[in-house]
Design a protein around this motif. Structure first.
Motif: not given
Lengths: 114, 112
Positions: A18, A80, A78, A20, A76
């Motif tokens: 992941e 994945q 993100r 971030r 944020i």
């Protein structure tokens, strides 16, 4: 007045991990935009957020990508289960509450997926 | 949808040469037009902007005029310097939108 801040500046991830990415807008700005720049290309809009709201996510890939801008703290982005094709520079911009003023860009986060 | 087309690079010029980077756009209504500059390893900086037809944006010796009849916003500078070496992006923001749409960028290199 500090500008738009992004961290980290460089991020290396292996496939499947992941990522971030964080963005702190300029003081007094409550609107945040995320853009992606693939190598040798222009910036492509991803998402536009205001505090606690996603206003326009028309540029976000349908899977694996999400963004938030909480009441407190940075925005944020993100990603994945990263893949090699996610390698790019991700830029955040912010604008004042009217939403149509000049967008100020951060220095970007360069994501490399191994 | 809205789009921006700009001159492909790279462009290499000698110091003090005249610069033109062409940019045309497609948009409904009355978009705002921008030129951004990106120096190596850095983010984008707004170079200049124009918000209505016939406006001329200018900064650091660079100029661009909003031409609605030709849907163009060409960037010009009369005498370039080595420090102008960077990637230049033409961009627009639609009259009813907040997101910015960018061209693909033009890399400019100036020889001493």
């Amino acid at each position: 007045n500090a500008g738009v801040m992004q961290n980290p500046r460089h991020l290396v991830r292996r496939r499947g991990q992941e990522a971030r990415l964080r963005c702190s807008p300029m003081k007094g700005h409550s609107h945040v935009y995320w853009y992606r720049q693939l190598p040798e290309e222009g910036l492509k809009f991803m998402v536009y957020l205001q505090k606690e709201n996603i206003i326009d996510e028309s540029g976000m890939p349908k899977e694996r990508f999400s963004a938030e801008f909480p009441k407190e703290g940075p925005s944020i982005l993100r990603i994945q289960q990263v893949v090699r094709g996610d390698s790019a520079a991700y830029f955040c911009a912010s604008s004042s509450p009217t939403g149509r003023d000049e967008q100020f860009f951060g220095p970007g986060t360069r994501l490399t997926v191994l | 949808g809205d789009s921006v087309t700009q001159m492909e690079g790279p462009v290499t010029l000698s110091e003090e040469a005249f610069l033109t980077i062409n940019c045309t756009y497609t948009a409904t209504g009355y978009p705002s037009l921008f030129w951004y500059v990106q120096y190596p390893g850095e983010g984008l900086q707004l170079l200049l902007k124009a918000t209505k037809a016939d406006d001329k944006g200018s900064n650091k010796g660079f100029e661009a005029t909003y031409r609605k009849e030709t849907t163009s916003f060409h960037l010009e500078k009369g005498s370039v310097q080595v420090s102008d070496s960077a990637v230049y992006f033409c961009a627009l923001r639609g009259s009813s939108a907040s997101k910015i749409i960018f061209g693909s960028g033009t890399r400019l290199s100036i020889r001493p």
